[in-house]
Write a protein that holds these residues in place. Sequence first.
Motif, mmCIF file in Angstrom:
data_model
loop_
_atom_site.group_PDB
_atom_site.id
_atom_site.type_symbol
_atom_site.label_atom_id
_atom_site.label_comp_id
_atom_site.label_asym_id
_atom_site.label_seq_id
_atom_site.Cartn_x
_atom_site.Cartn_y
_atom_site.Cartn_z
ATOM 1 N N GLU A 33 3.305 10.405 -8.754
ATOM 2 C CA GLU A 33 4.434 10.252 -10.207
ATOM 3 C C GLU A 33 3.055 10.624 -10.793
ATOM 4 O O GLU A 33 1.460 10.625 -10.710
ATOM 5 C CB GLU A 33 4.670 9.039 -10.363
ATOM 6 N N ASP A 34 3.531 10.575 -12.169
ATOM 7 C CA ASP A 34 2.441 10.979 -13.384
ATOM 8 C C ASP A 34 2.499 10.175 -14.358
ATOM 9 O O ASP A 34 1.630 10.654 -15.621
ATOM 10 C CB ASP A 34 3.235 12.618 -14.122
ATOM 11 N N ALA A 82 1.041 -1.120 -0.044
ATOM 12 C CA ALA A 82 0.128 -0.144 0.453
ATOM 13 C C ALA A 82 1.016 1.718 0.067
ATOM 14 O O ALA A 82 0.864 2.132 -0.294
ATOM 15 C CB ALA A 82 -0.938 -0.386 1.596
ATOM 16 N N TYR A 83 1.421 1.466 0.490
ATOM 17 C CA TYR A 83 2.971 1.821 0.837
ATOM 18 C C TYR A 83 3.117 2.723 -0.871
ATOM 19 O O TYR A 83 3.820 4.358 -1.332
ATOM 20 C CB TYR A 83 4.563 1.811 1.433
ATOM 21 N N GLU A 84 4.011 1.393 -1.829
ATOM 22 C CA GLU A 84 4.045 1.835 -2.969
ATOM 23 C C GLU A 84 3.202 2.433 -3.613
ATOM 24 O O GLU A 84 3.458 3.026 -4.504
ATOM 25 C CB GLU A 84 5.015 0.449 -3.028
ATOM 26 N N GLN A 85 2.160 1.650 -3.593
ATOM 27 C CA GLN A 85 1.017 2.540 -4.284
ATOM 28 C C GLN A 85 0.503 3.714 -3.866
ATOM 29 O O GLN A 85 0.219 4.295 -5.039
ATOM 30 C CB GLN A 85 0.046 1.351 -4.208
ATOM 31 N N CYS A 86 0.631 4.337 -2.719
ATOM 32 C CA CYS A 86 0.221 5.587 -2.218
ATOM 33 C C CYS A 86 1.588 6.166 -2.834
ATOM 34 O O CYS A 86 1.334 8.178 -3.557
ATOM 35 C CB CYS A 86 0.752 5.807 -0.610
ATOM 36 N N LYS A 87 2.534 5.989 -3.247
ATOM 37 C CA LYS A 87 3.586 6.956 -3.118
ATOM 38 C C LYS A 87 3.721 6.741 -5.308
ATOM 39 O O LYS A 87 3.488 7.663 -5.291
ATOM 40 C CB LYS A 87 5.022 6.082 -3.377
ATOM 41 N N ALA A 88 3.064 5.835 -5.188
ATOM 42 C CA ALA A 88 3.026 5.935 -7.242
ATOM 43 C C ALA A 88 1.602 7.084 -7.099
ATOM 44 O O ALA A 88 2.012 8.068 -8.366
ATOM 45 C CB ALA A 88 2.673 4.567 -7.750
ATOM 46 N N ILE A 89 0.455 6.464 -6.837
ATOM 47 C CA ILE A 89 -0.382 8.229 -7.024
ATOM 48 C C ILE A 89 -0.298 9.289 -6.785
ATOM 49 O O ILE A 89 -0.740 9.724 -7.463
ATOM 50 C CB ILE A 89 -2.161 7.570 -5.631
ATOM 51 N N PHE A 90 0.358 9.545 -5.509
ATOM 52 C CA PHE A 90 0.797 10.530 -5.223
ATOM 53 C C PHE A 90 1.587 11.922 -5.622
ATOM 54 O O PHE A 90 1.797 12.882 -4.738
ATOM 55 C CB PHE A 90 -0.172 10.741 -3.781
ATOM 56 N N PRO A 132 10.162 11.100 10.099
ATOM 57 C CA PRO A 132 11.394 12.428 9.557
ATOM 58 C C PRO A 132 11.329 12.266 8.302
ATOM 59 O O PRO A 132 10.826 12.220 7.403
ATOM 60 C CB PRO A 132 12.488 11.771 10.099
ATOM 61 N N LYS A 133 11.171 10.975 7.487
ATOM 62 C CA LYS A 133 10.883 10.535 5.703
ATOM 63 C C LYS A 133 9.888 10.485 5.495
ATOM 64 O O LYS A 133 9.684 11.197 4.541
ATOM 65 C CB LYS A 133 12.068 9.071 6.142
ATOM 66 N N ASP A 134 9.317 10.430 6.455
ATOM 67 C CA ASP A 134 7.605 10.451 5.277
ATOM 68 C C ASP A 134 6.949 11.345 5.806
ATOM 69 O O ASP A 134 6.034 11.756 4.842
ATOM 70 C CB ASP A 134 7.274 9.104 6.491
ATOM 71 N N VAL A 135 7.196 12.630 6.501
ATOM 72 C CA VAL A 135 6.073 13.659 6.848
ATOM 73 C C VAL A 135 6.943 14.261 5.754
ATOM 74 O O VAL A 135 6.807 15.165 5.287
ATOM 75 C CB VAL A 135 6.683 14.270 8.685
ATOM 76 N N LYS A 136 8.382 14.231 5.584
ATOM 77 C CA LYS A 136 8.930 14.693 4.038
ATOM 78 C C LYS A 136 8.213 14.583 2.486
ATOM 79 O O LYS A 136 7.908 14.980 1.800
ATOM 80 C CB LYS A 136 10.337 14.342 3.806
ATOM 81 N N LEU A 137 7.781 13.065 2.860
ATOM 82 C CA LEU A 137 7.194 12.529 1.335
ATOM 83 C C LEU A 137 5.685 13.429 1.774
ATOM 84 O O LEU A 137 5.387 13.408 0.661
ATOM 85 C CB LEU A 137 7.357 11.136 1.617
ATOM 86 N N PHE A 138 5.089 13.414 2.226
ATOM 87 C CA PHE A 138 3.530 14.223 2.930
ATOM 88 C C PHE A 138 3.556 15.744 2.668
ATOM 89 O O PHE A 138 2.749 15.625 2.203
ATOM 90 C CB PHE A 138 3.550 13.961 4.162
ATOM 91 N N LYS A 139 4.894 15.941 2.988
ATOM 92 C CA LYS A 139 4.606 17.320 2.320
ATOM 93 C C LYS A 139 4.554 17.997 1.025
ATOM 94 O O LYS A 139 4.719 18.319 -0.043
ATOM 95 C CB LYS A 139 5.661 18.070 3.133
ATOM 96 N N ALA A 140 5.487 16.535 0.061
ATOM 97 C CA ALA A 140 6.236 16.616 -0.933
ATOM 98 C C ALA A 140 4.927 16.794 -1.613
ATOM 99 O O ALA A 140 4.173 17.191 -2.849
ATOM 100 C CB ALA A 140 7.148 15.992 -2.159
ATOM 101 N N MET A 141 3.380 15.358 -1.032
ATOM 102 C CA MET A 141 2.027 15.456 -1.816
ATOM 103 C C MET A 141 1.770 16.385 -2.292
ATOM 104 O O MET A 141 0.617 16.970 -3.121
ATOM 105 C CB MET A 141 1.521 13.937 -0.924
ATOM 106 N N LYS A 142 1.508 17.099 -1.031
ATOM 107 C CA LYS A 142 0.877 17.957 -0.152
ATOM 108 C C LYS A 142 1.035 19.001 -1.437
ATOM 109 O O LYS A 142 -0.073 20.018 -2.035
ATOM 110 C CB LYS A 142 1.412 18.533 0.821
ATOM 111 N N SER A 143 2.509 19.688 -0.856
ATOM 112 C CA SER A 143 2.894 20.715 -2.566
ATOM 113 C C SER A 143 2.389 20.030 -3.804
ATOM 114 O O SER A 143 1.765 21.135 -5.061
ATOM 115 C CB SER A 143 4.084 20.459 -2.525
#
Length: 360
Positions: free
Chosen positions: A230-231, A220-228, A292-303
């Motif tokens: 990637e293009d 699910a983690y990898e799917q979320c990264k791809a969805i939020f 730390p690593k995942d909050v950074k990813l979250f902020k990138a998704m938010k942006s």
Amino acid sequence: MSYKNFPMVSKVIFGRGSFNQLGEILSPNRLNMNAPFIYIVDDVFKSYPWLTSRIPLAYDDRIIYESANEEPKTSQVDKLVEDIILGCKERPSGIIGIGGGSMLDLAKAVSIMLTNDGETKDYQGWDIVKNKGIYHVGIPTISGTGAEVSRTTVLTGPSKKLGINSDYTPFDQVILDPELTKNVPKDQWFYTGMDCFIHCVESLNGTYLNAFSKSYGDMAYEQCKAIFLEDNLTQEETQDQLMMASWHGGMSIVYSQVGVAHAMSYGLSYVLGTKHGIGNCIVFDHLEEFYPKDVKLFKAMKSKHDIELPTGICADLSDKDLDTMISIALSLEPLWENAIGKNWKKSITPKKLKELYLKM
């Protein structure tokens, strides 16, 4: 050592247009003509006949529209159960929840309370339910909450926000039709998708982690990264993938537990009425210290998706309200133990939580 023996959803159907099979799925489970199916449906669908016109009503079946503007309450479940008992000649054949996490949680709770005495608030906690609920079906129309697969139904009661966590809570049948998510507003899509992402983060970084949880959480983690992030996915692929990420993220926490964001967002929800998805986002935005690593990813998704989160929501709260939020967060001991370990009380103090809440 004693291992958890959790029930799973016993039947699930996945696919675009699978909602059209609802009638044939339900008919073998109809007890008789006087035992209706009760549909608990998000009232937003009153203006979407493409969905409501396909609900296979027969005999005394009925649709009850409920608002998802607020988190589900124990009093709301009690009122629904009373309404259903008074309005039916016999106990219903089944309860079908159609909507997001709120409708699915209401359906699970109503199913349980139709066969258990007392008030819903009496069952908030772990493994208190004595009797199996009636047949119940979950049909998500938004992806991310994991409510379709979990053994909990999260409810705000008179004194706490806490789920009915029991072996009788999971649905007997789930219908996963990605087409049903087509009208979800972008902000809601993001908040609920992040609920799934945060499920994975908290499971994968927790002390309860095991190979069972990790296999689902990694997926699910990898799917979320791809969805939020990637293009390369079409809109249909995004809908399909997020529906599966929600399922796998939910499965990951079935055999482990969530963590800091969920514990603290329960406090926000109880005092401020903050909806679960956005509440998790508001909290997670400030949890660099823990993830730390995942909050950074979250902020990138938010942006990437131009999401602006509310700020200063705790700034004007009274000390009493802050104390209530803190005590609700601290009461969720399994979540803290998963996040920090058995000695979590040494580092997670009321002072620490107050500092975090005041940043939000």
